[in-house]
Enzyme design. Structure first.
Site, mmCIF file in Angstrom:
data_model
loop_
_atom_site.group_PDB
_atom_site.id
_atom_site.type_symbol
_atom_site.label_atom_id
_atom_site.label_comp_id
_atom_site.label_asym_id
_atom_site.label_seq_id
_atom_site.Cartn_x
_atom_site.Cartn_y
_atom_site.Cartn_z
ATOM 1 N N GLU A 62 -1.587 -1.608 -4.761
ATOM 2 C CA GLU A 62 -2.743 -0.910 -4.736
ATOM 3 C C GLU A 62 -2.534 0.024 -6.204
ATOM 4 O OE1 GLU A 62 -5.305 2.207 -2.133
ATOM 5 O OE2 GLU A 62 -4.674 0.277 -1.161
ATOM 6 N N ASP B 5 -1.860 1.073 7.692
ATOM 7 C CA ASP B 5 -1.304 0.676 6.315
ATOM 8 C C ASP B 5 -0.680 -0.694 6.237
ATOM 9 O OD1 ASP B 5 -1.172 3.617 5.383
ATOM 10 O OD2 ASP B 5 -0.397 3.922 7.390
ATOM 11 N N ASP C 167 1.139 -1.050 -0.231
ATOM 12 C CA ASP C 167 -0.034 0.180 -0.035
ATOM 13 C C ASP C 167 0.877 1.345 -0.147
ATOM 14 O OD1 ASP C 167 -2.061 1.835 0.323
ATOM 15 O OD2 ASP C 167 -1.972 1.670 2.446
#
Length: 168
Positions: free
Chosen positions: A72, A144, A13
């Site tokens: 992502e 996260d 991420d």
């Protein structure tokens, strides 16, 4: 135990201040947590933060030896400058994978949330809860790190669906 060989998936991420990383082992329907962390990048100039991110991801790759990286995809931010900086962090993360000859797959945040929670507009707490449950973690991972684990789990589920559809 599944007869399928295990796949080690590194989820990322990306962020320019904090980048989540999560590594899982996927074998058939079984998922196992290997490693996760929220990498807090140093303050200062962007090039130095990107270098730090790249070096730290290289170390994680060397230690965990992933077969694939699930990252992502960038969303369109309200602030173009923020989107640009995020794109740089994604580039450093992708570079860390491809320099090690590791394939990279991308999923949107909505696709990841829909896969792991069941709805694309799930909030951070729901993603954290599902990562704790799906991976049998004792504690809820940081936001996260949880998002990175979710990216890895999303790929594991898509990989499993594709194998079923192909009759493997």
């Amino acid at each position: 135990m599944s007869l399928q060989p295990p796949t080690i998936i590194l989820g990322i991420d990306p962020g320019s201040q904090i980048t989540g990383v999560g590594v899982i082992r996927s074998q058939g329907n079984e998922l196992k947590h290997i490693y996760s962390e929220s990498l807090k990048l140093p303050k200062g100039e962007l090039p130095l933060r990107l270098e730090d991110l790249y070096v730290r991801l290289q170390n994680i790759i060397a230690q965990t030896k992933p077969d694939i990286v699930s990252i992502e995809r960038v969303f369109v931010a309200k602030n173009p400058q923020s989107a640009l900086v995020l794109g740089h962090a994604r580039g450093a993360a992708m570079l860390s994978a491809v320099t090690n000859k590791i394939p990279v797959v991308e999923y949107s945040a909505t696709e990841i949330k829909k896969t792991v929670v069941g709805k694309g507009r799930a909030d951070k707490a729901q993603v954290q809860h599902m990562m704790r449950v799906l991976l049998g973690l004792r504690v809820v991972p940081e936001v996260d790190a949880s998002d990175a684990l979710a990216a890895a789990v999303c790929h594991a589920h898509h990989q499993q669906i594709n194998k079923v559809l192909k009759g493997a």
